[in-house]
Design a protein around this motif. Structure first.
Motif, mmCIF file in Angstrom:
data_model
loop_
_atom_site.group_PDB
_atom_site.id
_atom_site.type_symbol
_atom_site.label_atom_id
_atom_site.label_comp_id
_atom_site.label_asym_id
_atom_site.label_seq_id
_atom_site.Cartn_x
_atom_site.Cartn_y
_atom_site.Cartn_z
ATOM 1 N N GLN A 58 31.207 37.534 22.972
ATOM 2 C CA GLN A 58 30.323 37.305 24.105
ATOM 3 C C GLN A 58 31.013 36.412 25.129
ATOM 4 N N ILE A 59 30.558 36.557 26.378
ATOM 5 C CA ILE A 59 31.032 35.664 27.440
ATOM 6 C C ILE A 59 30.280 34.346 27.330
ATOM 7 N N GLU A 60 30.994 33.253 27.455
ATOM 8 C CA GLU A 60 30.394 31.926 27.399
ATOM 9 C C GLU A 60 30.707 31.174 28.688
ATOM 10 N N GLY A 61 29.918 30.161 28.963
ATOM 11 C CA GLY A 61 30.136 29.316 30.138
ATOM 12 C C GLY A 61 29.524 27.951 29.911
ATOM 13 N N LYS A 235 34.027 28.411 35.706
ATOM 14 C CA LYS A 235 34.872 28.916 34.624
ATOM 15 C C LYS A 235 34.016 29.608 33.576
ATOM 16 N N LEU A 236 34.433 30.823 33.223
ATOM 17 C CA LEU A 236 33.822 31.563 32.127
ATOM 18 C C LEU A 236 34.920 31.925 31.133
ATOM 19 N N ILE A 258 39.856 43.019 27.813
ATOM 20 C CA ILE A 258 38.429 42.721 27.676
ATOM 21 C C ILE A 258 37.624 43.808 28.372
ATOM 22 N N ARG A 259 36.721 44.424 27.643
ATOM 23 C CA ARG A 259 35.814 45.420 28.212
ATOM 24 C C ARG A 259 34.385 44.905 28.074
ATOM 25 N N VAL A 260 33.727 44.769 29.201
ATOM 26 C CA VAL A 260 32.355 44.259 29.240
ATOM 27 C C VAL A 260 31.390 45.430 29.144
ATOM 28 N N ASP A 261 30.375 45.301 28.294
ATOM 29 C CA ASP A 261 29.413 46.400 28.117
ATOM 30 C C ASP A 261 28.728 46.771 29.427
ATOM 31 N N ALA A 262 28.535 45.768 30.298
ATOM 32 C CA ALA A 262 27.851 46.043 31.562
ATOM 33 C C ALA A 262 28.714 46.854 32.520
ATOM 34 N N LYS A 311 42.693 38.417 38.352
ATOM 35 C CA LYS A 311 42.054 38.003 39.590
ATOM 36 C C LYS A 311 40.546 38.189 39.481
ATOM 37 N N PRO A 312 39.767 37.260 40.036
ATOM 38 C CA PRO A 312 38.307 37.396 39.952
ATOM 39 C C PRO A 312 37.815 38.650 40.663
ATOM 40 N N ASP A 313 36.870 39.312 40.046
ATOM 41 C CA ASP A 313 36.280 40.531 40.598
ATOM 42 C C ASP A 313 34.913 40.167 41.174
ATOM 43 N N ASN A 314 34.871 40.043 42.498
ATOM 44 C CA ASN A 314 33.627 39.614 43.146
ATOM 45 C C ASN A 314 32.567 40.705 43.129
ATOM 46 N N GLU A 315 32.969 41.956 42.915
ATOM 47 C CA GLU A 315 32.002 43.044 42.903
ATOM 48 C C GLU A 315 31.260 43.142 41.574
ATOM 49 N N ARG A 316 31.872 42.664 40.515
ATOM 50 C CA ARG A 316 31.256 42.739 39.186
ATOM 51 C C ARG A 316 30.965 41.330 38.703
ATOM 52 N N LYS A 317 29.724 40.961 38.741
ATOM 53 C CA LYS A 317 29.317 39.614 38.380
ATOM 54 C C LYS A 317 29.227 39.475 36.861
ATOM 55 N N LEU A 318 29.963 38.529 36.327
ATOM 56 C CA LEU A 318 29.911 38.238 34.901
ATOM 57 C C LEU A 318 28.933 37.097 34.653
ATOM 58 N N ALA A 319 28.239 37.165 33.535
ATOM 59 C CA ALA A 319 27.244 36.154 33.202
ATOM 60 C C ALA A 319 27.416 35.728 31.752
ATOM 61 N N ALA A 320 27.121 34.472 31.495
ATOM 62 C CA ALA A 320 27.202 33.971 30.124
ATOM 63 C C ALA A 320 26.222 34.730 29.234
#
Length: 331
Positions: A58-61, A235-236, A258-262, A311-320
């Motif tokens: 899981q993504i953490e923050g 930071k995530l 890393i592949r995010v389910d979203a 590089k950060p992807d501003n189009e795909r928002k990641l969440a904890a």
């Protein structure tokens, strides 16, 4: 031979010829399928030698609790759920009236203490001046007494006056020091009252997004009560729980996919930062105790911290809390 028998024989002959013609095509299809399966299976086996993978990740923050440091009634709530805030932004305002009264009382007490210090200082100066005069009188009286100019009773009276003045001066100095100490205490009380008043404005401890707001105007809050959960936006990272049997070749610094389910079509880059020194079960609320009862060997999970490096992807928002699948290249 009738016409029907001729047609039947012709059909059987055509069918046999069709079967004979389809056999090579079927063999080719089967050969291609087997070859494809072998290639696919071989690639999977080869991939398993190069990578270790887990979907238990899981993504953490950083999650910052926004708490109240003083009791009070909520006057205003200046934020909403999912709002982006910066460090120092005011999120909640408590009713400041009680704390303003305490500050004013502390300010008045400080002014009174300053007046007491001034009065004690003047009294000490007056006592010092009186003591100097009576000390000089005593020295003159001693000379006059040696010359037998004054009587013993007159000398004793001057000496008693000098001693009394010295005691009064010492008492005045003690009062001056006590007043100075009282002044410091009143100054501290005023600073504390001003500090308590400043706590009526509850601010964001860091940059982030409001994720859980548990406060409404009119609500009475207590010290230490969490009002808002703020998820840090700087930071995530990913916490991947690998089986202990997968850790043999896992090392910090290895590249991670890393592949995010979203966002299944997007692949993020990462790097192994560190491997936990304890399994997840060891830090559970009720860790298993295999020393009692029957022992059952279960593969343990070890948390591995993975940092995003691309590089950060501003189009795909990641969440904890988002689920991810990670692959670590170990060879």
């Amino acid at each position: 031979m009738t016409e029907q028998e001729k047609n039947t024989g012709a059909a059987e002959k055509t069918g046999k010829e069709g079967i004979k013609a389809s056999n090579p095509l079927r063999l080719v299809i089967m050969a291609v399928a087997v070859l494809g399966a072998l290639i696919w299976g071989g690639s999977k086996i080869w991939h398993s030698f190069l990578y270790v993978e887990t979907d238990n990740a899981q993504i953490e923050g950083d999650i910052y609790p926004v708490i109240s440091r003083i009791p009070g009634r909520v006057d205003k709530v200046l934020t909403t759920d999912n709002q982006k805030v910066a460090k120092g932004d005011t999120l909640v305002l408590l009713d400041p009236v009680d704390y303003e009264v305490r500050r004013d009382m502390a300010s008045a007490a400080l002014e009174n203490a300053r007046a007491s210090v001034a009065a004690a200082g003047e009294a000490a100066l007056a006592a010092a001046a009186t003591g100097q005069k009576l000390g000089a009188d005593l020295r003159r009286s001693e000379n006059l007494r040696r010359q037998d100019v004054i009587s013993p009773s007159e000398f004793d009276a001057v000496k008693a006056g000098a001693l009394s003045s010295s005691a009064q001066h010492a008492a005045a100095e003690s009062q001056r020091k006590a007043a100075a100490a009282q002044l410091k205490m009143r100054e501290a009380e005023l600073r504390n009252a001003e500090l308590q008043l400043s706590y009526t404005a509850i601010t964001a401890p860091a940059d982030g997004h409001v994720s859980k707001k548990n406060v409404q105007p009119g609500q009475y809050v207590a010290p230490g009560q969490q009002l808002i959960a703020l998820v840090g936006s700087r930071k995530l990272w990913v916490v991947a729980n690998f089986k202990e049997t997968q850790l043999e070749n896992l090392r910090p610094g290895q590249k991670v996919s890393i592949r995010v389910d979203a966002y299944p079509e997007k692949e993020f880059e990462g790097e192994v930062e560190s491997i936990s020194s304890g399994t997840g079960a060891r830090f559970a609320l009720l860790p298993p105790d295999n020393a009692s009862g029957n022992f059952v060997k279960v593969a343990q999970r070890v948390p591995v911290r993975i940092l995003f490096t691309g590089k950060p992807d501003n189009e795909r928002k990641l969440a904890a809390g988002m689920n991810v699948v990670v692959e670590v290249r170990v060879k």
